[in-house]
Design a protein around this motif. Structure first.
Motif, PDB file in Angstrom:
ATOM      1  N   ALA A 118       0.836  -1.208   0.000  1.00 14.05           N
ATOM      2  CA  ALA A 118       0.000   0.000   0.000  1.00 14.05           C
ATOM      3  C   ALA A 118       0.870   1.257   0.000  1.00 14.05           C
ATOM      4  O   ALA A 118       1.908   1.297   0.659  1.00 14.05           O
ATOM      5  CB  ALA A 118      -0.880  -0.004   1.249  1.00 14.05           C
ATOM      6  N   VAL A 141      -5.828   3.644   6.505  1.00 15.91           N
ATOM      7  CA  VAL A 141      -5.339   2.746   7.557  1.00 15.91           C
ATOM      8  C   VAL A 141      -4.243   3.453   8.357  1.00 15.91           C
ATOM      9  O   VAL A 141      -3.294   3.979   7.782  1.00 15.91           O
ATOM     10  CB  VAL A 141      -4.821   1.425   6.943  1.00 15.91           C
ATOM     11  CG1 VAL A 141      -4.369   0.474   8.030  1.00 15.91           C
ATOM     12  CG2 VAL A 141      -5.912   0.783   6.093  1.00 15.91           C
ATOM     13  N   GLU A 182      -2.633   3.687   2.409  1.00 17.13           N
ATOM     14  CA  GLU A 182      -3.751   3.477   1.499  1.00 17.13           C
ATOM     15  C   GLU A 182      -4.552   2.253   1.957  1.00 17.13           C
ATOM     16  O   GLU A 182      -3.979   1.249   2.362  1.00 17.13           O
ATOM     17  CB  GLU A 182      -3.141   3.220   0.110  1.00 17.13           C
ATOM     18  CG  GLU A 182      -4.057   2.653  -0.910  1.00 17.13           C
ATOM     19  CD  GLU A 182      -3.271   1.984  -2.071  1.00 17.13           C
ATOM     20  OE1 GLU A 182      -2.021   1.947  -2.051  1.00 17.13           O
ATOM     21  OE2 GLU A 182      -3.946   1.495  -2.975  1.00 17.13           O
TER      22      GLU A 182
END
Ligand code: AMP
Ligand code: GLY
Length: 417
Positions: A118, A141, A182
């Motif tokens: 991510a 997150v 992300e």
């Protein structure tokens, strides 16, 4: 040979159970162990975070091989201490265990070796972190950099949740630095690879259920059940994960002078056949190990020895075409506050053989009775020719259990069934 396993959970019970079946194993000691482990090994009281004490204990007991279960002793450098004292040890050095102990470090490694993961940003300042999420929006997150016993990650579905998480995580000891990532969509799988620092051997795959209630609802837990293999890990996805994520990581760790030796547990998110790294752990998964050991059996000792001795280039895993599933029995209230100390009945009625095992996660013997000591207490584990077969066997065992203070999910394996 004499073998010492460090740890006290269901993972260590499963490791001990498999290792003990190997004829190479003479004496098996698990420190500190639990009531279930006591049936397959000697349990010893030992401070497993103190590498000097572990090495001294190993000397006194003529130990030939040390297997380190949990992340805390790895992060504390126990493998460095026991290796320095001359003991053959399975488990990474503290420098290599940073792949689990620091999320920011892992992101640096991914950047350096171009492993898909991510997109992220790192913050040591709450105001800058707040400004970042206000610009990017949710879902997003938020992760504390350090080890936080599974409580360091917040998947924030709204901006308010994200801002609250930033406040909370900066206030924890693990949150001197916070990583904001992300939000990735897809299906998660646990991929276990043995590596001696140079060679890598895919050991197996599993999927666990992190939410406490049926239908994957309710708060996150350490895992309420697992099954192996993970259908999402097709041969193509597995090959991509090795080529794009695992092997580049192993090479990068070696290039930095901190080769990784032990089991590398890659948490993956798979979407459209493309795996991306969610996180690394420097140890076996719990409860994933329970299903892996059920399938691997005695050969696991030969594999762990080959790993620790740097001989993985000639090692092979003998997989049967079988499936295993484990259901966690937790204390009512878990993962919130829960009672401890109640007596568990019915265990003697359950079959225990190569297809059925009760692995203990949080139990102790008191006045000859098995009593609950933890949140996750038992792992009811079965192996079958198919996943439904394994599932039916595990739930049939649970019908024999008499422990009103415990509960379990009734739908372990649903995604694959
Ligand atoms: P971790 O401790 O990093 O594995 O995070 C715990 C759980 O949070 C993972 O198993 C995922 O379910 C979820 N998670 C972590 N990072 C992400 C991400 N970037 N996108 C979506 N879910 C995530
Ligand atoms: N079951 C996930 C873990 O061991 O971290």
């Amino acid at each position: 040979m004499n073998i010492l396993i460090l740890g006290s959970g269901g993972r260590e019970h499963a490791l001990a159970w498999a290792v003990k079946q190997n004829p190479k194993c003479d004496r098996l000691i698990v420190a500190p162990g639990n009531a279930g482990i006591a049936a397959v090994a000697e349990c010893a009281d030992l401070d497993i975070l103190d590498g000097t004490a572990v090495a001294q204990f190993a000397t006194e007991n003529a130990i030939d091989f040390i297997i380190i279960g949990p992340e805390a002793p790895l992060a504390a450098g126990v493998a460095d201490d026991t290796r320095a004292a001359g003991f053959l040890t399975f488990g990474p050095s503290a420098a290599a265990a940073r792949l689990e102990a620091s999320k920011a470090f892992t992101k640096d490694i991914c950047d350096a070796c171009l492993a898909p993961t991510a997109a992220y940003a790192r913050f040591t300042d709450a105001a800058a972190a707040r400004a970042h999420v206000t610009t990017t929006g949710a879902p997003i997150v938020i992760k504390a950099d350090g080890l936080a016993a599974g409580k360091g990650v917040v998947v924030a579905m709204t901006l308010t949740e994200a801002l609250d998480a930033i406040e909370d995580l900066f206030a924890t000891p693990a949150g001197a630095e916070v990583v904001i990532e992300e939000f990735m969509t897809g299906e998660e799988a646990s991929f276990f690879i043995l590596t001696d620092g140079v060679n890598a051997l895919p050991l197996g795959t599993a999927q666990d259920h992190k939410r406490v209630h049926d239908g994957d609802t309710g708060p996150n837990t350490g895992g309420m059940g697992a099954y192996s293999p993970a259908p999402v890990m097709t041969p193509e996805v597995t090959q991509r994960a090795m080529d794009q994520i695992v092997l580049p990581t192993i090479r990068e760790m070696a290039r930095r002078g901190t080769p990784y030796q032990g089991v590398l547990f890659a948490g993956l998110m798979i979407e459209d056949g493309q795996p991306r790294l969610v996180e690394y752990n420097a140890r076996f998964g719990d409860p994933e190990t329970q299903v892996l050991m059920m399938r691997l059996g005695a050969q696991v000792l030969d594999l762990l020895l080959a790993c620790a001795e740097g001989r993985l280039d000639s090692a092979r895993v003998n997989w049967a075409d079988d499936h295993a599933l484990t259901v966690v029995i937790a204390a009512r209230g878990y993962p919130g506050p829960h009672a401890k100390g109640s007596v568990i009945n019915g265990l003697d009625r359950m079959p225990e053989d190569s297809r059925h095992m009760v692995f203990h996660a949080g139990t102790t013997l008191r006045d000859g009775l098995i009593t609950a000591t933890g949140g996750r207490v038992l792992n009811i584990t079965a192996r079958g020719d198919s996943l439904p077969d394994a599932r039916n066997r595990a739930y049939a065992m649970i019908d024999l259990l008499d422990w009103p203070d415990g509960f379990c999910r009734s739908d372990i394996g649903w995604r694959a069934l």
